[in-house]
Enzyme design. Structure first.
Site, PDB file in Angstrom:
ATOM      1  N   THR A 105      -6.286  -6.454  13.556  1.00  0.00           N
ATOM      2  CA  THR A 105      -6.516  -5.518  12.455  1.00  0.00           C
ATOM      3  C   THR A 105      -5.832  -6.110  11.230  1.00  0.00           C
ATOM      4  O   THR A 105      -4.641  -6.402  11.262  1.00  0.00           O
ATOM      5  CB  THR A 105      -5.942  -4.133  12.764  1.00  0.00           C
ATOM      6  OG1 THR A 105      -6.663  -3.563  13.855  1.00  0.00           O
ATOM      7  CG2 THR A 105      -6.068  -3.214  11.560  1.00  0.00           C
ATOM      8  N   ASP A 107      10.851   9.703 -39.247  1.00  0.00           N
ATOM      9  CA  ASP A 107      12.209   9.182 -39.087  1.00  0.00           C
ATOM     10  C   ASP A 107      13.089   9.529 -40.295  1.00  0.00           C
ATOM     11  O   ASP A 107      14.267   9.878 -40.136  1.00  0.00           O
ATOM     12  CB  ASP A 107      12.149   7.671 -38.905  1.00  0.00           C
ATOM     13  CG  ASP A 107      13.529   7.051 -38.770  1.00  0.00           C
ATOM     14  OD1 ASP A 107      14.233   7.404 -37.796  1.00  0.00           O
ATOM     15  OD2 ASP A 107      13.898   6.236 -39.633  1.00  0.00           O
ATOM     16  N   LYS A 140     -15.466  -4.378  12.276  1.00  0.00           N
ATOM     17  CA  LYS A 140     -15.312  -2.969  11.920  1.00  0.00           C
ATOM     18  C   LYS A 140     -14.558  -2.854  10.596  1.00  0.00           C
ATOM     19  O   LYS A 140     -13.688  -3.673  10.292  1.00  0.00           O
ATOM     20  CB  LYS A 140     -14.561  -2.209  13.012  1.00  0.00           C
ATOM     21  CG  LYS A 140     -15.297  -2.181  14.355  1.00  0.00           C
ATOM     22  CD  LYS A 140     -14.487  -1.481  15.427  1.00  0.00           C
ATOM     23  CE  LYS A 140     -15.226  -1.487  16.762  1.00  0.00           C
ATOM     24  NZ  LYS A 140     -14.434  -0.864  17.835  1.00  0.00           N
ATOM     25  N   CYS A 185      -6.753  12.649  23.002  1.00  0.00           N
ATOM     26  CA  CYS A 185      -5.615  12.298  23.848  1.00  0.00           C
ATOM     27  C   CYS A 185      -5.995  12.216  25.331  1.00  0.00           C
ATOM     28  O   CYS A 185      -5.407  11.431  26.086  1.00  0.00           O
ATOM     29  CB  CYS A 185      -4.496  13.326  23.667  1.00  0.00           C
ATOM     30  SG  CYS A 185      -3.877  13.452  21.972  1.00  0.00           S
ATOM     31  N   TYR A 189       0.033   3.873   1.297  1.00  0.00           N
ATOM     32  CA  TYR A 189      -0.110   4.594   2.563  1.00  0.00           C
ATOM     33  C   TYR A 189       0.639   3.944   3.708  1.00  0.00           C
ATOM     34  O   TYR A 189       0.738   4.516   4.779  1.00  0.00           O
ATOM     35  CB  TYR A 189      -1.566   4.792   2.969  1.00  0.00           C
ATOM     36  CG  TYR A 189      -2.532   3.722   2.601  1.00  0.00           C
ATOM     37  CD1 TYR A 189      -2.538   2.502   3.245  1.00  0.00           C
ATOM     38  CD2 TYR A 189      -3.461   3.949   1.599  1.00  0.00           C
ATOM     39  CE1 TYR A 189      -3.448   1.527   2.915  1.00  0.00           C
ATOM     40  CE2 TYR A 189      -4.372   2.987   1.259  1.00  0.00           C
ATOM     41  CZ  TYR A 189      -4.367   1.780   1.918  1.00  0.00           C
ATOM     42  OH  TYR A 189      -5.293   0.823   1.586  1.00  0.00           O
ATOM     43  N   CYS A 210       2.784   6.583  22.616  1.00  0.00           N
ATOM     44  CA  CYS A 210       1.948   7.444  21.772  1.00  0.00           C
ATOM     45  C   CYS A 210       2.225   7.102  20.320  1.00  0.00           C
ATOM     46  O   CYS A 210       3.381   6.987  19.910  1.00  0.00           O
ATOM     47  CB  CYS A 210       2.237   8.921  22.034  1.00  0.00           C
ATOM     48  SG  CYS A 210       1.300  10.054  20.949  1.00  0.00           S
ATOM     49  N   CYS A 215       0.823  -1.210   0.000  1.00  0.00           N
ATOM     50  CA  CYS A 215       0.000   0.000   0.000  1.00  0.00           C
ATOM     51  C   CYS A 215       0.859   1.262   0.000  1.00  0.00           C
ATOM     52  O   CYS A 215       1.826   1.368   0.745  1.00  0.00           O
ATOM     53  CB  CYS A 215      -0.926   0.005   1.213  1.00  0.00           C
ATOM     54  SG  CYS A 215      -2.032  -1.401   1.269  1.00  0.00           S
TER      55      CYS A 215
END
Length: 630
Positions: A172, A594, A233, A330, A96, A347, A94
């Site tokens: 996932t 040509d 999901k 957060c 991403y 994080c 991918c």
């Protein structure tokens, strides 16, 4: 899955209630087998913490323990959710997740072993983690994933109460091999699955992922919905100019499927060339959806949810927005991440990491390991630095953190629609035709969802084949030659023409047959005839046609110093000869260029077009005078 029809609160309440009841009744048995056994009332002495209005009328037990200080930060956030990346490898490429230049994979000996993954998972569970999600790369390419799930699943029904609060195991995945592996995953104790799918258009999927497989992902979604999973999901990263035109199509999925479609704001990571202009904030997405479904309503979010939940009344599923960029969450973040090479990230957007792999390999003292974890958690900041600062900060590419597909990279800042527009037709007609076919294909896809399972799958298969929109592409997205064996043999004729415009000096020499390279007109004529006969070797998916005649004529026009070229191709066969006629004109024109370029390079080849054809199913075609003038 029927609980999706009600609110998210009811869904979560029933899910947790069912699990807790299983644990209080069955020990040292398979969860899947236990679900079929006779229900026994829980002990009266156990603690109840479910609100009756949010779950079933029977109150069910939970085990309440003081939360470990090791996983609490200085802002009072208790980290109960752990994401573990099992691998850096993936069966997609991918744009991403992978920078254009690729990524250097960590040597196998530096990755967490099966035993180390299980050890760390147990350590975090004993200290308060109740949810673990396995990511990658693509977690399903790791062969020991079922072994890991099974080992952790046994903790939930074992004798040690330190693990009984452990509630959810999920993955996932990109969905490519999920359908095949789902039965084994369910047996191992899988509770939930998040499937990444950023487009409902097969070509766009191939463009984004550099691989085919869209139909495999769709099959996996259906199989997951039909299974005993508590949650299915679909994660969709939205980016302006790429897939923002499909937002309402994704919402329509929830009408008949009990899924949670989550729209994710485009986020910056190393190698994805993040651009704020490509980021579509959730407020714009929400406004777009409200225009089609004004009755869309907000539903209650669960504690620590990263997604803002919404639902169209009457739809089986729901939607959500993960708003890390425009409206961060957060303050309620309860997540920690362990990378495939064993580093703890507190994080997602932070560059700070500590190596748990090195710690557990150098020390068997659990207190020392927990001190390392606590120090990292206590250093967690109140919130991330904001999207502009994040974009300028150093961080891992997403493929080396986890595979939840939080970002997208488009080559040369072109949108997919721009690329399609250029590829199909420089004029709007080609694009409109393409878009019309895509809309028709999507409609067939959605209509199939309303049918029973067996009919639905048959209809979806048909939609998959049609959704390519291209006659020379099979249902897997691969190029193929059209089979014409069933067509009738008829006389096929095609005529084409083109124009070569020369500067005056070159035209004069050509007219006098004084070009240094020789007789231009004769050579060009022979070249055109040879090209028509060899068309199938030049154009990959053209059929090898036995031509009965090819004619190429070149005429000089002093008024505009041009050479007009006409060709005619004829055959008796099952397919047309337009390509042969057009190839003859094209190669004849190139031959003129040509042989004349030694005099001047200021030569233009233009107006190559099909003039007339007949034979076959489409009948007779003749370009109108208006078209010729244009």
């Amino acid at each position: 899955m029927a609980s999706y029809v009600t609110s998210k609160i009811l869904w979560r309440g029933k899910t947790q209630a069912r699990r807790l009841l299983r644990r209080s009744i069955f020990q040292n048995t398979s969860r899947r087998n236990a679900a079929r056994a006779t229900v026994v009332e829980p002990n009266k002495d156990e603690i109840y913490n479910f609100n009756e209005s949010q779950t079933t009328k029977r109150k069910l037990p939970d085990i309440v323990q003081p939360f470990s200080h090791f996983l609490s930060d200085k802002f009072g956030r208790n980290h109960t959710y752990l994401r573990i990346s099992l691998t850096e490898k993936c069966n997609l490429r991918c744009t991403y997740c992978m920078p254009e230049e690729g990524v250097d994979l960590t040597p196998k000996e530096h990755l967490l072993s099966t035993e180390e993954v299980i050890y760390l998972a147990k350590l975090f569970i004993r200290n308060g983690v109740d949810k673990i999600r396995f990511t990658g790369g693509e977690p399903l390419v790791r062969p020991d994933i079922c072994e890991i799930l099974s080992e952790l699943n046994r903790l939930r029904t074992g004798n040690d109460p330190a693990y009984h609060h452990f509630d959810t195991m999920g993955i996932t995945t990109n969905g490519i091999v999920l359908a095949k592996k789902l039965p084994a995953l369910l047996e191992a104790g899988l509770d939930s699955v998040n499937i990444s799918l950023d487009t409902l258009v097969a070509e766009k999927f191939s463009f984004i992922t550099r691989r085919n497989g869209w139909n495999h992902v769709v099959k996996s979604i259906y199989k997951a919905v039909d299974s005993n999973l508590d949650s299915v999901k679909i994660n969709c990263v939205v980016m302006r100019g790429l897939n923002d035109d499909e937002i309402c199509d994704f919402v329509a999925l929830t009408q008949n499927l009990p899924v949670d479609v989550r729209f994710i704001e485009y986020m910056p990571f190393d190698g994805n060339r993040w651009n704020q202009k490509k980021m579509l904030p959730y407020s714009e997405m929400l406004s777009l959806i409200h225009q089609k479904w004004p009755e869309l309503e907000k539903i209650q979010d669960h504690a620590n949810d990263t997604s803002k939940a919404y639902k169209v009344p009457g739809f089986k599923g729901q939607i959500g927005f993960i708003t890390s960029m425009s409206d961060n969450f957060c303050g309620t973040c309860n997540r920690l991440r362990i990378t495939a090479d064993g580093n703890l990230k507190v994080c997602l957007f932070g560059s700070s990491e500590v190596s748990l792999r090195d710690t557990i390999r150098s020390s068997k003292d659990e207190s020392e390991i927990m001190n390392v974890i606590e120090s990292a958690v206590k250093r967690k900041k109140k919130q991330h630095a904001g999207m502009i600062n994040i974009a300028q900060s150093k961080n891992r590419p997403m493929i080396l953190i986890d595979s939840s597909r939080k970002f997208i990279h488009i080559c040369n800042n072109q949108s997919f629609n721009q690329i399609i527009s250029t590829t199909i037709d420089q004029k709007n007609t080609g694009v409109k035709h393409y878009q019309k076919k895509m809309i028709s294909a999507k409609r067939g896809f959605f209509m199939a969802m309303k049918l029973p399972n067996n009919e639905r799958r048959a209809n979806v298969a048909g939609s998959l084949r049609y959704m390519s929109g291209l006659s020379h592409v099979d249902n897997k997205g691969k190029a193929e030659m059209v089979d014409v064996s069933s067509k009738d043999k008829t006389l096929r004729v095609a005529k084409a023409e083109g124009l070569v415009i020369l500067p005056k000096n070159a035209f004069s020499l050509l007219e006098q047959n004084q070009i240094q390279k020789g007789d231009v007109l004769t050579t060009a004529k022979i070249a055109g005839i040879m090209a028509a006969k060899d068309c199938c070797r030049i154009i990959p998916l053209c059929h090898n046609i036995m031509l009965t005649k090819v004619n190429v004529e070149l005429s000089l026009h002093r008024d505009d110093y041009s050479v007009s070229i006409t060709s005619m191709a004829k055959a008796i066969g099952t397919t047309g000869v337009e390509m042969e006629a057009l190839t003859a004109v094209s190669v004849a024109a190139l031959t003129v260029y040509d042989m004349c370029k030694s005099v001047s390079h200021d030569i233009t080849i233009t107006d190559i077009k099909l003039v007339e054809k007949y034979g076959g199913k489409s009948g007779h075609y003749h370009r109108k005078e208006k078209e010729l003038d244009e």
